[in-house]
Motif scaffolding. Structure first.
Motif, PDB file in Angstrom:
ATOM      1  N   LEU A  11       0.834  -1.195   0.000  1.00 37.84           N
ATOM      2  CA  LEU A  11       0.000   0.000   0.000  1.00 37.84           C
ATOM      3  C   LEU A  11       0.875   1.254   0.000  1.00 37.84           C
ATOM      4  O   LEU A  11       1.582   1.533   0.967  1.00 37.84           O
ATOM      5  N   LEU A  12       0.839   1.991  -1.093  1.00 44.17           N
ATOM      6  CA  LEU A  12       1.652   3.197  -1.243  1.00 44.17           C
ATOM      7  C   LEU A  12       0.988   4.354  -0.510  1.00 44.17           C
ATOM      8  O   LEU A  12      -0.023   4.902  -0.960  1.00 44.17           O
ATOM      9  N   ALA A  13       1.556   4.743   0.631  1.00 44.75           N
ATOM     10  CA  ALA A  13       0.919   5.741   1.493  1.00 44.75           C
ATOM     11  C   ALA A  13       1.872   6.874   1.857  1.00 44.75           C
ATOM     12  O   ALA A  13       1.709   7.515   2.896  1.00 44.75           O
ATOM     13  N   GLY A  14       2.849   7.125   1.008  1.00 49.78           N
ATOM     14  CA  GLY A  14       3.853   8.128   1.351  1.00 49.78           C
ATOM     15  C   GLY A  14       3.673   9.468   0.687  1.00 49.78           C
ATOM     16  O   GLY A  14       4.524  10.345   0.784  1.00 49.78           O
ATOM     17  N   GLY A  15       2.522   9.654   0.003  1.00 53.20           N
ATOM     18  CA  GLY A  15       2.330  10.871  -0.779  1.00 53.20           C
ATOM     19  C   GLY A  15       2.148  12.120   0.061  1.00 53.20           C
ATOM     20  O   GLY A  15       1.537  12.088   1.131  1.00 53.20           O
ATOM     21  N   SER A  51     -11.334  -8.737   1.574  1.00 54.76           N
ATOM     22  CA  SER A  51     -11.023  -9.559   0.405  1.00 54.76           C
ATOM     23  C   SER A  51     -10.217 -10.806   0.753  1.00 54.76           C
ATOM     24  O   SER A  51      -9.830 -11.565  -0.131  1.00 54.76           O
ATOM     25  N   GLY A  52      -9.916 -10.991   2.031  1.00 57.57           N
ATOM     26  CA  GLY A  52      -9.158 -12.164   2.456  1.00 57.57           C
ATOM     27  C   GLY A  52      -7.652 -12.012   2.328  1.00 57.57           C
ATOM     28  O   GLY A  52      -6.916 -13.002   2.380  1.00 57.57           O
ATOM     29  N   ILE A  53      -7.175 -10.774   2.172  1.00 56.83           N
ATOM     30  CA  ILE A  53      -5.732 -10.516   2.089  1.00 56.83           C
ATOM     31  C   ILE A  53      -5.271  -9.993   3.447  1.00 56.83           C
ATOM     32  O   ILE A  53      -5.652  -8.891   3.860  1.00 56.83           O
ATOM     33  N   ASP A  54      -4.455 -10.777   4.148  1.00 59.48           N
ATOM     34  CA  ASP A  54      -4.111 -10.445   5.533  1.00 59.48           C
ATOM     35  C   ASP A  54      -2.652 -10.066   5.736  1.00 59.48           C
ATOM     36  O   ASP A  54      -2.187  -9.991   6.874  1.00 59.48           O
ATOM     37  N   THR A  55      -1.938  -9.803   4.645  1.00 61.54           N
ATOM     38  CA  THR A  55      -0.548  -9.365   4.761  1.00 61.54           C
ATOM     39  C   THR A  55      -0.383  -8.097   3.939  1.00 61.54           C
ATOM     40  O   THR A  55      -0.498  -8.118   2.709  1.00 61.54           O
ATOM     41  N   VAL A  56      -0.133  -6.979   4.636  1.00 66.25           N
ATOM     42  CA  VAL A  56      -0.115  -5.669   3.979  1.00 66.25           C
ATOM     43  C   VAL A  56       1.108  -4.888   4.429  1.00 66.25           C
ATOM     44  O   VAL A  56       1.321  -4.687   5.630  1.00 66.25           O
ATOM     45  N   GLY A  57       1.902  -4.444   3.478  1.00 64.54           N
ATOM     46  CA  GLY A  57       2.994  -3.528   3.760  1.00 64.54           C
ATOM     47  C   GLY A  57       2.543  -2.114   3.436  1.00 64.54           C
ATOM     48  O   GLY A  57       2.078  -1.850   2.328  1.00 64.54           O
ATOM     49  N   HIS A  87       2.348  -4.003   8.280  1.00 65.95           N
ATOM     50  CA  HIS A  87       3.707  -3.577   8.614  1.00 65.95           C
ATOM     51  C   HIS A  87       3.956  -2.193   8.016  1.00 65.95           C
ATOM     52  O   HIS A  87       3.680  -1.965   6.834  1.00 65.95           O
ATOM     53  N   ILE A  88       4.477  -1.282   8.838  1.00 68.04           N
ATOM     54  CA  ILE A  88       4.855   0.046   8.358  1.00 68.04           C
ATOM     55  C   ILE A  88       6.251  -0.057   7.757  1.00 68.04           C
ATOM     56  O   ILE A  88       7.194  -0.508   8.422  1.00 68.04           O
ATOM     57  N   LEU A  89       6.404   0.366   6.500  1.00 72.27           N
ATOM     58  CA  LEU A  89       7.676   0.256   5.788  1.00 72.27           C
ATOM     59  C   LEU A  89       8.141   1.643   5.374  1.00 72.27           C
ATOM     60  O   LEU A  89       7.629   2.224   4.426  1.00 72.27           O
ATOM     61  N   SER A  90       9.100   2.173   6.105  1.00 71.22           N
ATOM     62  CA  SER A  90       9.653   3.492   5.813  1.00 71.22           C
ATOM     63  C   SER A  90      10.991   3.349   5.112  1.00 71.22           C
ATOM     64  O   SER A  90      11.648   2.306   5.209  1.00 71.22           O
ATOM     65  N   LEU A 126      -1.332  -1.116  -4.236  1.00 66.61           N
ATOM     66  CA  LEU A 126      -2.472  -0.233  -4.000  1.00 66.61           C
ATOM     67  C   LEU A 126      -2.024   1.189  -3.724  1.00 66.61           C
ATOM     68  O   LEU A 126      -0.911   1.429  -3.262  1.00 66.61           O
ATOM     69  N   SER A 127      -2.925   2.123  -3.969  1.00 67.40           N
ATOM     70  CA  SER A 127      -2.703   3.522  -3.607  1.00 67.40           C
ATOM     71  C   SER A 127      -3.441   3.810  -2.316  1.00 67.40           C
ATOM     72  O   SER A 127      -4.522   3.277  -2.070  1.00 67.40           O
ATOM     73  N   GLY A 128      -2.861   4.676  -1.491  1.00 63.63           N
ATOM     74  CA  GLY A 128      -3.462   4.984  -0.193  1.00 63.63           C
ATOM     75  C   GLY A 128      -4.322   6.215  -0.172  1.00 63.63           C
ATOM     76  O   GLY A 128      -4.663   6.706   0.900  1.00 63.63           O
ATOM     77  N   ASP A 129      -4.718   6.749  -1.344  1.00 64.45           N
ATOM     78  CA  ASP A 129      -5.459   8.010  -1.339  1.00 64.45           C
ATOM     79  C   ASP A 129      -6.730   7.983  -2.185  1.00 64.45           C
ATOM     80  O   ASP A 129      -7.101   8.976  -2.791  1.00 64.45           O
TER      81      ASP A 129
END
Length: 396
Positions: A11-15, A51-57, A87-90, A126-129
């Protein structure tokens, strides 16, 4: 014991969200409040779990503090897992290199180790916005049935807005024949939603090649997708016909919020079959005074309403004093609207204060722009902020 995940979501959330101006001076765009009780990132996170997806970066970069605290261990979204979860990935310093994320593709490339830990067959990017409800498992099924290397979620947009998106040209069956990033003159109005499914090993190869290309912008839309298409990879468009809105501008954020109002809202968040989860504040029920008037509005926990609220959305802990009027507006958590203040067609950010008798905005009509008051800002007693004006908190 060997374990793996069929699909890992990134999940791209750095914008920065620069087109949201004062609303993203101190927080990342995915952390912006939406609909009174949510933040924008609640939507893709909830979609993953549903959606049954339980692993998200979650890839963060710009002003990550509020977003990191909000996500925390992922418990509100059922993502506090012993294997997988959120997981938060910086960006980080590795041996021999230290880089900020240079682009969307580079952000994923820098976290290939995280992905490979789960040995997935597929990677969902995915996009976070964006605000939407979508079953990613249906898209994944389509990807498998098409024997695709890459599948792009796509939606029809008005022709006059095609220059804002990556535009997809397709043949029969959804096979992608062309992709143009924000074209001046589009050949199609089928727009990429910024949601991609890749065969994992294929993605690894293209990201590694992209990192080695010193002329690349390290972006999916500008580099990865066109290169895959030029190389003859099997790429398909998965057409989505539900509600979806890119809330990258003040206007689109406002419109998406207003889509929650009315007897039959355009975006229905009360659907128990597809819940949007969030981290809710600990607050008492809202209070409505004897003289309060509330029409077609969403009032969240902890609000104290003594004045008039119409066609508006109020987040937790907002105070609207007696004689104050809030119309066609979004008021975020902890904001105070003092006695006699008049708010019309405006967005008031968290912990802002509108002084006694102050005026913000103007009646909503064609040609009138939204007034914006930034986080923690104060409009003095009797002050006036005109339509389209933006009061920022960057100097506070």
């Amino acid at each position: 014991m060997y374990k793996k995940k069929e699909c890992v979501a990134m999940l791209l959330a750095g914008g920065q969200g620069s087109r949201l101006y004062a609303l993203t001076t101190k927080i990342a765009k995915p952390a912006v409040t939406f609909g009174g009780k949510y933040r924008i990132i609640d939507f893709p996170l909830s979609n993953c779990v549903n959606s049954g997806i339980d692993t998200v970066g979650v890839l963060t970069q710009y002003q990550p503090l509020v977003l990191n605290e909000y996500i925390s261990n992922g418990q509100p979204w059922d993502l506090d897992r012993s294997f997988g979860g959120v997981h938060i990935l910086s960006p980080y310093q590795a041996k021999g290199r230290s880089d900020w994320y240079k682009g969307t593709a580079n952000a994923i490339y820098q976290n290939l180790y995280f992905i490979k830990t789960y040995d997935p067959d597929y990677v969902l990017v995915l996009s976070g916005d964006h605000i939407y409800k979508m079953d990613y498992s249906l898209m994944l099924d389509f990807h498998k049935e098409s024997a695709a290397d890459c599948t792009i979620a796509a939606i029809r947009v008005p022709w006059e807005e095609t220059s804002r998106f990556g535009i997809i040209n397709t043949a029969e069956g959804g096979r992608i024949t062309g992709f143009e990033e924000k074209p001046k003159e589009a050949k199609s109005n089928l727009a990429s939603m910024g949601i991609y499914v890749f065969n994992a090993k294929k993605l690894y190869a293209y990201l590694e090649a992209d990192d080695a290309d010193k002329f690349s912008s390290n972006d999916f839309g500008k580099n990865i997708l066109p290169k895959m298409l030029a190389s003859g990879e099997k790429m398909f468009a998965y057409t989505f016909d539900g509600y979806w809105k890119d809330v990258g501008t003040v206007e689109s954020l406002f419109e998406a919020n207003m889509d929650l109002l009315g007897e039959k809202p355009t975006l229905d968040l009360s659907d128990t079959s597809w819940r949007i989860h969030s981290r809710n504040p600990i607050a008492p029920p809202h209070f409505t005074g004897d003289k309060a008037v509330i029409k077609n509005s969403i009032i969240s926990l902890g609000c104290e309403i003594e004045g008039t609220v119409e066609n508006s959305i109020l987040s937790a802990g907002v105070k609207v004093a007696e004689g104050a009027s809030v119309k066609n507006s979004i008021i975020m958590s902890g904001a105070t609207i003092c006695e006699g203040a008049d708010i019309n067609y405006a967005i008031i950010d968290e912990n802002a204060e509108i002084g006694q008798g102050a005026k913000v905005g103007a009646p909503r009509k064609k040609g009138v722009k939204i007034a914006v008051i930034g986080r923690g800002c104060k409009v003095d007693r009797g002050g006036e902020v005109g339509c389209g004006e933006i009061i920022d908190s960057s100097d506070k």
